[in-house]
Write a protein that holds these residues in place. Structure first.
Motif: not given
Length: 157
Positions: A41-61
């Protein structure tokens, strides 16, 4: 074919202004990022921003919260994305280490991983990654060390 630097490729991807025939030296979007639906979602030299929509039904422990391994992969992907914008044409890189501290559990949430360099070195670089949820609460803090590869060491990586 339009060959762009990784930084320009990702900037134009975020702006939805990427030429159809655009390529870069790195593989973007990465296979793991597509699988896990990470978004840059954002980028610059040596920098980054990433996102994810989490759901315990998919990503759960086993406790029903989002698995720490997903948070680790999000941090690793964000650090790698940041470093890919800081290297020169013909160079590649590899992770040396990744340390992560978990501060609070996550369920259904939008997580944001924001990476800044601690030190951009000629060969060894250090990064810090903060993972927050939508209310800006700190979920995890990661640090990673990356080695830039050149010459024969960079081939095929």
């Amino acid at each position: 074919m339009t060959t762009l630097s990784t930084l320009e490729f990702l900037q134009r991807h975020i702006e939805n202004n990427l030429p159809v025939n655009a390529i870069t030296e790195m593989c973007y979007p990465t296979a793991i990022s597509k699988l896990l639906d990470f978004r840059i979602i954002a980028i610059a030299k040596g920098q980054a921003t990433l996102s994810i929509c989490t759901d315990p039904n998919i990503h759960g422990n086993q406790q029903g919260t989002v698995h720490g391994g997903l948070l680790s992969e999000l941090a690793d992907a964000a650090i790698g994305t940041a470093h890919s914008t800081a290297i020169k044409k013909g160079e590649s890189f590899t992770s040396i280490d990744l340390h992560i501290k978990f501060f609070r559990p996550v369920w259904k949430s939008t997580l944001t991983a924001t990476v800044c360099p601690v030190k951009l070195g000629q060969t060894i670089s250090h990064y810090q990654c903060e993972i927050t949820r939508e209310n800006s609460d700190l979920v995890a803090l990661a640090s990673g060390t990356i080695m830039t590869l050149r010459g024969d060491s960079a081939l095929g990586r």
